[in-house]
Design a protein around this motif. Structure first.
Motif, PDB file in Angstrom:
ATOM      1  N   PHE A  20      24.368  12.276   0.375  1.00 36.11           N
ATOM      2  CA  PHE A  20      25.196  13.294   1.028  1.00 36.11           C
ATOM      3  C   PHE A  20      24.618  14.668   0.701  1.00 36.11           C
ATOM      4  CE2 PHE A  20      28.872  10.835   2.400  1.00 36.11           C
ATOM      5  CZ  PHE A  20      28.772   9.697   1.624  1.00 36.11           C
ATOM      6  N   LEU A  21      24.342  15.443   1.730  1.00 30.70           N
ATOM      7  CA  LEU A  21      23.964  16.843   1.546  1.00 30.70           C
ATOM      8  C   LEU A  21      25.090  17.701   2.111  1.00 30.70           C
ATOM      9  CD1 LEU A  21      20.196  16.796   2.624  1.00 30.70           C
ATOM     10  CD2 LEU A  21      21.193  16.344   0.395  1.00 30.70           C
ATOM     11  N   GLU A  22      25.566  18.629   1.282  1.00 32.91           N
ATOM     12  CA  GLU A  22      26.717  19.430   1.673  1.00 32.91           C
ATOM     13  C   GLU A  22      26.309  20.866   1.964  1.00 32.91           C
ATOM     14  OE1 GLU A  22      29.317  16.223   1.102  1.00 32.91           O
ATOM     15  OE2 GLU A  22      29.827  18.204   1.859  1.00 32.91           O
ATOM     16  N   CYS A  23      26.961  21.453   2.951  1.00 30.36           N
ATOM     17  CA  CYS A  23      26.713  22.843   3.316  1.00 30.36           C
ATOM     18  C   CYS A  23      28.057  23.530   3.542  1.00 30.36           C
ATOM     19  CB  CYS A  23      25.878  22.893   4.589  1.00 30.36           C
ATOM     20  SG  CYS A  23      25.598  24.551   5.247  1.00 30.36           S
ATOM     21  N   VAL A  24      28.198  24.723   2.979  1.00 30.21           N
ATOM     22  CA  VAL A  24      29.432  25.482   3.130  1.00 30.21           C
ATOM     23  C   VAL A  24      29.087  26.915   3.536  1.00 30.21           C
ATOM     24  CG1 VAL A  24      31.492  26.360   1.973  1.00 30.21           C
ATOM     25  CG2 VAL A  24      30.614  24.087   1.396  1.00 30.21           C
ATOM     26  N   GLN A  25      29.823  27.441   4.529  1.00 34.03           N
ATOM     27  CA  GLN A  25      29.654  28.844   4.916  1.00 34.03           C
ATOM     28  C   GLN A  25      30.995  29.560   4.822  1.00 34.03           C
ATOM     29  OE1 GLN A  25      31.058  30.027   8.009  1.00 34.03           O
ATOM     30  NE2 GLN A  25      31.516  28.079   9.005  1.00 34.03           N
ATOM     31  N   ASP A  26      30.917  30.864   4.523  1.00 32.23           N
ATOM     32  CA  ASP A  26      32.142  31.599   4.232  1.00 32.23           C
ATOM     33  C   ASP A  26      32.467  32.647   5.291  1.00 32.23           C
ATOM     34  OD1 ASP A  26      30.868  33.988   1.715  1.00 32.23           O
ATOM     35  OD2 ASP A  26      30.278  33.573   3.786  1.00 32.23           O
ATOM     36  N   MET A  27      31.851  32.544   6.478  1.00 32.31           N
ATOM     37  CA  MET A  27      32.046  33.587   7.488  1.00 32.31           C
ATOM     38  C   MET A  27      32.804  33.093   8.710  1.00 32.31           C
ATOM     39  SD  MET A  27      31.189  36.471   6.466  1.00 32.31           S
ATOM     40  CE  MET A  27      31.128  37.383   8.002  1.00 32.31           C
ATOM     41  N   ASP A  28      33.500  31.985   8.575  1.00 28.70           N
ATOM     42  CA  ASP A  28      34.326  31.488   9.685  1.00 28.70           C
ATOM     43  C   ASP A  28      33.497  31.228  10.955  1.00 28.70           C
ATOM     44  OD1 ASP A  28      37.303  32.483  11.503  1.00 28.70           O
ATOM     45  OD2 ASP A  28      36.936  30.665  10.339  1.00 28.70           O
ATOM     46  N   HIS A  29      32.258  30.817  10.761  1.00 31.45           N
ATOM     47  CA  HIS A  29      31.395  30.518  11.900  1.00 31.45           C
ATOM     48  C   HIS A  29      31.772  29.184  12.523  1.00 31.45           C
ATOM     49  CE1 HIS A  29      27.786  33.241  10.639  1.00 31.45           C
ATOM     50  NE2 HIS A  29      28.834  33.928  11.070  1.00 31.45           N
ATOM     51  N   GLU A  30      31.722  29.149  13.874  1.00 32.60           N
ATOM     52  CA  GLU A  30      32.039  27.900  14.556  1.00 32.60           C
ATOM     53  C   GLU A  30      30.862  26.915  14.494  1.00 32.60           C
ATOM     54  OE1 GLU A  30      34.540  31.121  16.380  1.00 32.60           O
ATOM     55  OE2 GLU A  30      32.399  30.925  16.006  1.00 32.60           O
ATOM     56  N   ASN A  31      29.652  27.453  14.671  1.00 28.34           N
ATOM     57  CA  ASN A  31      28.471  26.587  14.749  1.00 28.34           C
ATOM     58  C   ASN A  31      27.879  26.337  13.375  1.00 28.34           C
ATOM     59  OD1 ASN A  31      28.578  26.660  17.573  1.00 28.34           O
ATOM     60  ND2 ASN A  31      27.182  28.399  17.697  1.00 28.34           N
ATOM     61  N   MET A  32      27.474  25.103  13.147  1.00 30.54           N
ATOM     62  CA  MET A  32      26.705  24.781  11.947  1.00 30.54           C
ATOM     63  C   MET A  32      25.596  23.810  12.318  1.00 30.54           C
ATOM     64  SD  MET A  32      29.558  24.708   8.898  1.00 30.54           S
ATOM     65  CE  MET A  32      28.332  24.894   7.597  1.00 30.54           C
ATOM     66  N   PHE A  33      24.481  23.890  11.572  1.00 32.07           N
ATOM     67  CA  PHE A  33      23.257  23.186  11.947  1.00 32.07           C
ATOM     68  C   PHE A  33      22.608  22.558  10.710  1.00 32.07           C
ATOM     69  CE2 PHE A  33      22.973  25.412  16.031  1.00 32.07           C
ATOM     70  CZ  PHE A  33      23.697  26.567  15.772  1.00 32.07           C
ATOM     71  N   TRP A  34      21.941  21.435  10.918  1.00 28.21           N
ATOM     72  CA  TRP A  34      21.059  20.859   9.909  1.00 28.21           C
ATOM     73  C   TRP A  34      19.655  20.717  10.479  1.00 28.21           C
ATOM     74  CZ3 TRP A  34      21.400  20.449   4.895  1.00 28.21           C
ATOM     75  CH2 TRP A  34      22.651  20.366   4.281  1.00 28.21           C
ATOM     76  N   TYR A  35      18.675  21.258   9.722  1.00 29.06           N
ATOM     77  CA  TYR A  35      17.262  21.157  10.061  1.00 29.06           C
ATOM     78  C   TYR A  35      16.541  20.459   8.910  1.00 29.06           C
ATOM     79  CZ  TYR A  35      18.047  25.098  13.333  1.00 29.06           C
ATOM     80  OH  TYR A  35      18.487  25.929  14.339  1.00 29.06           O
ATOM     81  N   ARG A  36      15.372  19.894   9.252  1.00 30.79           N
ATOM     82  CA  ARG A  36      14.459  19.515   8.197  1.00 30.79           C
ATOM     83  C   ARG A  36      13.123  20.213   8.453  1.00 30.79           C
ATOM     84  NH1 ARG A  36      12.722  13.241   7.958  1.00 30.79           N
ATOM     85  NH2 ARG A  36      10.908  14.125   6.902  1.00 30.79           N
ATOM     86  N   GLN A  37      12.416  20.495   7.349  1.00 35.99           N
ATOM     87  CA  GLN A  37      11.155  21.216   7.453  1.00 35.99           C
ATOM     88  C   GLN A  37      10.076  20.415   6.755  1.00 35.99           C
ATOM     89  OE1 GLN A  37      10.959  25.053   5.505  1.00 35.99           O
ATOM     90  NE2 GLN A  37       9.302  25.742   6.833  1.00 35.99           N
ATOM     91  N   ASP A  38       9.017  20.115   7.485  1.00 41.33           N
ATOM     92  CA  ASP A  38       7.909  19.333   6.949  1.00 41.33           C
ATOM     93  C   ASP A  38       6.596  20.039   7.237  1.00 41.33           C
ATOM     94  OD1 ASP A  38       9.988  17.051   8.297  1.00 41.33           O
ATOM     95  OD2 ASP A  38       9.374  16.737   6.213  1.00 41.33           O
ATOM     96  N   PRO A  39       5.647  19.956   6.316  1.00 43.03           N
ATOM     97  CA  PRO A  39       4.336  20.597   6.541  1.00 43.03           C
ATOM     98  C   PRO A  39       3.696  20.089   7.826  1.00 43.03           C
ATOM     99  CG  PRO A  39       4.549  19.838   4.273  1.00 43.03           C
ATOM    100  CD  PRO A  39       5.735  19.296   5.013  1.00 43.03           C
ATOM    101  N   GLY A  40       3.240  21.020   8.632  1.00 44.34           N
ATOM    102  CA  GLY A  40       2.576  20.660   9.879  1.00 44.34           C
ATOM    103  C   GLY A  40       3.503  20.358  11.037  1.00 44.34           C
ATOM    104  N   LEU A  41       4.785  20.158  10.743  1.00 43.89           N
ATOM    105  CA  LEU A  41       5.754  19.836  11.805  1.00 43.89           C
ATOM    106  C   LEU A  41       6.779  20.948  12.000  1.00 43.89           C
ATOM    107  CD1 LEU A  41       6.393  16.068  11.001  1.00 43.89           C
ATOM    108  CD2 LEU A  41       4.950  17.019  12.820  1.00 43.89           C
ATOM    109  N   GLY A  42       6.826  21.878  11.067  1.00 45.46           N
ATOM    110  CA  GLY A  42       7.750  23.000  11.214  1.00 45.46           C
ATOM    111  C   GLY A  42       9.196  22.609  10.985  1.00 45.46           C
ATOM    112  N   LEU A  43      10.097  23.401  11.511  1.00 48.78           N
ATOM    113  CA  LEU A  43      11.532  23.135  11.401  1.00 48.78           C
ATOM    114  C   LEU A  43      12.001  22.381  12.634  1.00 48.78           C
ATOM    115  CD1 LEU A  43      11.285  26.091   9.774  1.00 48.78           C
ATOM    116  CD2 LEU A  43      13.743  25.727   9.723  1.00 48.78           C
TER     117      LEU A  43
END
Lengths: 113, 110
Positions: A20-43
């Protein structure tokens, strides 16, 4: 200032574990995103959510699921971790408007052994 | 889909020098952001600039939307400017989806 936090900076797991990877934001944003970043492949976008309990697949959703039970929290789940999921995982959030300026968390560097 | 190209891929500067990083994109955009990824991996927002010019201290950016490019200027560079600079865009048809360029790796030497 917008603040996006992620539960761990570094994580080491074994093949087959549920992660489980958890993400929390404190600005009441509606949108949230998960990316992965790998060498040579970018985000690359894994999943995003534009509201509580709503989710949409990104470019590389295979092997991942997500959960958004509260507006401020967006979880990425690796049901059965594999070595090819070793990567840097970045969470972001934005307001739901035409402009979608995204703000990123510090990242979680996940190693699957 | 929209393509994003950044140049140069690598850049080495002496402290105090100026530089210009370029981002070309292949379609009209609603969102263009410049980020700096620090050595610890965090993406720091530099500019939200789908058009026009902005300045923040030693950094400034210009986007010419009609010609589909953006420039990031770094003046009087410092060693703390080192890292990877990314340009990311979202097209008008997919405003939620940021497409990242491959980045420019900047090394500022003392």
């Amino acid at each position: 200032d917008v603040k996006v936090t992620q539960s761990s900076r570094y994580l080491v797991k074994r093949t087959g574990e549920k992660v489980f990877l958890e993400c929390v934001q404190d600005m009441d944003h509606e949108n949230m995103f998960w990316y992965r970043q790998d060498p040579g492949l970018g985000l690359r976008l894994i999943y995003f959510s534009y509201d509580v309990k709503m989710k949409e697949k990104g470019d590389i959703p295979e092997g991942y699921s997500v959960s958004r039970e509260k507006k401020e929290r967006f979880s990425l789940i690796l049901e059965s971790a594999s070595t090819n999921q070793t990567s840097m995982y970045l969470c972001a959030s934005s307001l739901f408007n035409l402009y979608n300026e995204q703000f990123f968390g510090p990242g979680t560097r996940l190693t699957v052994l | 889909g929209i393509q994003v190209e950044q140049s140069p891929p690598d850049l080495i500067l002496q402290e105090g020098a100026n530089s210009t990083l370029r981002c070309n994109f292949s379609d009209s955009v609603n969102n263009l952001q410049w980020f700096h990824q620090n050595p610890w991996g965090q993406l720091i927002n530099l500019f939200y600039i789908p058009s026009g010019t902005k300045q923040n201290g030693r950094l400034s950016a210009t986007t010419v939307a009609t010609e589909r490019y953006s420039l990031l200027y770094i003046s009087s560079s410092q060693t703390t400017d080192s890292g990877v600079y990314f340009c990311a865009v979202a097209s008008r048809g997919a405003t939620n989806k940021l497409i990242f360029g491959t980045g420019t790796l900047l090394a500022v030497q003392p």
